[in-house]
Design a protein around this motif. Structure first.
Motif, PDB file in Angstrom:
ATOM      1  N   ILE A 240       1.093  -0.843  -0.161  1.00  0.00           N
ATOM      2  CA  ILE A 240      -0.214  -0.073   0.084  1.00  0.00           C
ATOM      3  C   ILE A 240       0.723   1.315   0.521  1.00  0.00           C
ATOM      4  O   ILE A 240       0.213   2.238  -0.786  1.00  0.00           O
ATOM      5  N   THR A 241       1.968   1.131   0.847  1.00  0.00           N
ATOM      6  CA  THR A 241       2.821   2.558   0.601  1.00  0.00           C
ATOM      7  C   THR A 241       3.366   3.119  -0.670  1.00  0.00           C
ATOM      8  O   THR A 241       3.511   3.791  -0.886  1.00  0.00           O
ATOM      9  N   LEU A 247       1.815   6.473  -7.405  1.00  0.00           N
ATOM     10  CA  LEU A 247       1.468   7.319  -7.741  1.00  0.00           C
ATOM     11  C   LEU A 247       1.354   8.538  -7.048  1.00  0.00           C
ATOM     12  O   LEU A 247      -0.075   9.869  -7.605  1.00  0.00           O
ATOM     13  N   GLY A 248       2.325   9.080  -6.532  1.00  0.00           N
ATOM     14  CA  GLY A 248       2.606  10.761  -6.708  1.00  0.00           C
ATOM     15  C   GLY A 248       2.489  11.284  -5.194  1.00  0.00           C
ATOM     16  O   GLY A 248       1.713  12.029  -5.107  1.00  0.00           O
ATOM     17  N   PHE A 415       9.995   4.960  -7.060  1.00  0.00           N
ATOM     18  CA  PHE A 415       8.677   4.555  -6.321  1.00  0.00           C
ATOM     19  C   PHE A 415       8.305   3.693  -8.156  1.00  0.00           C
ATOM     20  O   PHE A 415       7.737   2.429  -7.565  1.00  0.00           O
ATOM     21  N   GLY A 416       8.291   3.785  -8.767  1.00  0.00           N
ATOM     22  CA  GLY A 416       7.623   3.141  -9.758  1.00  0.00           C
ATOM     23  C   GLY A 416       8.369   1.815 -10.477  1.00  0.00           C
ATOM     24  O   GLY A 416       7.752   0.349 -10.367  1.00  0.00           O
ATOM     25  N   PHE A 417       9.723   2.275 -10.607  1.00  0.00           N
ATOM     26  CA  PHE A 417      10.070   0.953 -10.430  1.00  0.00           C
ATOM     27  C   PHE A 417      10.473   0.018  -9.402  1.00  0.00           C
ATOM     28  O   PHE A 417      10.353  -0.999  -9.278  1.00  0.00           O
TER      29      PHE A 417
END
Length: 524
Positions: A240-241, A247-248, A415-417
């Motif tokens: 979740i984090t 998602l920014g 965080f996407g990676f």
């Protein structure tokens, strides 16, 4: 140090590569010498962007929150915006007599940082040290919305893509080999079923011989339920984090500590899931929900208790060295209140729901007498410990960037990676644990419960060893045994969390795989 919510940035060149850090050191030790030199002069560069007045709406994100220029002020709004904050730390040896004659607001010319050690301020007892700073304002073409780009720029994105492609290839290879072995075994069993029964009993081997012992209660079953439940809680918190961060919703411009605060709140709230998972597994293994309160209390106290013990030991170490980095007593009581007033009741509530849930029914009856496990030349735990290398191969590149963010003051914002790597890590852990469980059953070893947990959970061992390697080779500036013990303590805490989360993934996938496999095959 922060100016208008921008951390100060320091640039340096290392092996021809431009490297950036946030913050600055307070001193350094000369190469090939034991002499220490203190940083006593800071050269600040404030990058400013000039905006035009008419019809401009200015939004600030300073420490006191967000401010917007009103409609009435728009026509006269003009000036400069701070879009960068840089520093060059220096060590300068001043003349003590000359500095004592200076007064406030005296016009002092700019100084250059010396490279010679004899012109730097050495650290000696009873020596007077003068601290100075200078500020230079430089116009910049950087606009307000782009001022965080210098902090978030990601170099070496090809490394991240290489890690992802490497993980995908590993998953494909392991999955194809595992699928081939399972299909071959099922085909062989189908052929044997067509033969006469005497021949079947003579030639039958592998996991079909131990189906009556597969779901036999393991040793320390309560501890297994507790560790799996806490692992599920940690996995839920992490997923979740990272999703919210990807998602920014959690950017560097957000209030400091927002990420850690969000993780703590999520962990507390997910106690209800942990209690449900732990008690339902306990009910499945035991056949009844008797003793569920003890299981729920253990789930609520196991991992938080480990965290509390490690943090207390590290905090006592900081208190003993009169460090300002020690956690305040009030913060301790606040964390304990959150633990016992939110996490524990939610975990007990989840355990109560677990008692109401139907236990998972085994597809076969367990034999009264356990089957003897054939002796092997090498212990099976060697294979279990070696299995952690595959999940570690998926994780270690992102782990390097995360450690650099924590200990070297660099921002981590990919965080996407990280979300992609987390998804691949879940798949690899599940695949590795299922494959090793099946291999053990083919060798007629029905004691798979703990092995399936540690097959994927053993990645924590490699994570901790990598952390030690990072301490030795990348954190050479970390001075003193206290700093090293702090680093190792936090690394141990991270390794325990990774062991519980990856172990829970591997165990649950192995359990449901065996349940599906044995349910789908005709058992005589």
């Amino acid at each position: 140090m922060i100016l208008d919510n921008l951390p100060v940035m320091r640039y340096a060149k290392q092996n021809g590569v431009k490297i950036q850090w946030t913050g600055f050191p307070v001193g350094h030790i000369a190469f090939g010498s034991n002499d220490g030199y203190i940083i006593n002069h800071l050269k600040f560069t404030v990058l400013i962007h000039e905006y035009e007045g008419s019809g401009v709406e200015i939004i600030g994100t300073g420490e006191e929150g967000m401010g917007v220029i009103s409609e009435a002020d728009k026509n006269k709004a003009s000036g400069f915006e701070i879009v960068g904050f840089e520093v060059q730390p220096c060590s300068i040896k001043y003349d003590p007599e000359a500095t004592t004659k200076l007064h406030m607001y005296d016009n002092i010319p700019s100084v250059s940082c010396p490279f010679e050690l004899d012109k730097s301020q050495i650290i000696r007892n009873q020596e007077r040290v003068s601290f100075t700073y200078e500020v230079e304002f430089v116009k910049s073409d950087i606009r307000w919305p782009s001022r965080w780009d210098a902090y978030l720029q990601m170099e070496g994105d090809s490394i991240h893509w290489f890690s992802i492609l490497n993980s995908l290839m590993t998953i494909a290879i392991v999955f194809v080999i595992f699928l081939w072995i399972v299909r071959r075994d099922l085909t062989r069993y189908e052929e044997l079923e067509k033969e006469a029964q005497p021949q079947l009993s003579e030639e039958l081997s592998g996991w079909k011989l131990v189906v009556g012992d597969v779901f036999r209660e393991p040793e320390c079953s309560k501890l297994l339920c507790v560790m799996v439940a806490d692992g599920v809680q940690i996995v839920g918190m992490a997923v979740i984090t990272i999703v919210f961060a990807a998602l920014g919703f959690m950017s560097p411009a957000s209030p400091r500590g927002m990420l850690l605060t969000g993780m703590i709140i999520l962990f507390l709230l997910l106690g209800i899931i942990a209690g449900y998972v732990g008690v339902r597994m306990w009910k499945t293994i035991k056949g009844s929900s008797e003793g569920w309160k003890s299981v729920s209390w253990s789930v609520a106290c196991f991992f938080p208790g480990i965290v509390f013990v490690i943090l207390t030991a590290l905090n006592c170490l900081l208190w003993g060295n009169i460090s300002t980095g020690a956690i305040a007593i009030s913060t301790y009581f606040l964390l304990l209140a959150l633990w016992f007033c939110i996490s524990v009741p939610l975990t007990l509530l989840g355990g109560f729901f677990g008692t109401r849930a139907e236990a998972i029914k085994y597809p076969v009856q367990t034999n009264e007498i356990p089957r003897e496990i054939p002796a092997r030349k090498y212990p099976s735990w060697l294979l279990v410990l070696g299995a952690g290398i595959l999940p570690f191969g998926t994780l270690f590149i992102e782990l390097f960037f995360i450690l650099s963010s924590i200990w070297l003051g660099r921002y981590y914002y990919v965080f996407g990676f990280l979300l992609i790597v987390l998804s691949l890590l879940v798949v690899v852990c599940a695949l590795v644990s299922v494959a090793l469980t099946y291999i053990h059953l083919r060798l007629e070893n029905w004691q798979w419960w703990w092995k399936s947990f540690f097959a994927s959970g053993s990645v924590a061992l490699y994570v901790f060893l990598y952390s030690v390697n990072y301490l030795v080779y990348d954190l050479q500036g970390l001075s003193g045994p206290v700093s090293a013990m702090l680093y190792l303590g936090y690394s141990l805490l991270m390794a325990v969390a990774i062991m519980l989360s990856t172990g829970a993934i591997g165990f649950l996938m192995s359990f449901y795989f065996l349940h599906y496999l044995i349910s789908s095959v005709k058992i005589d």
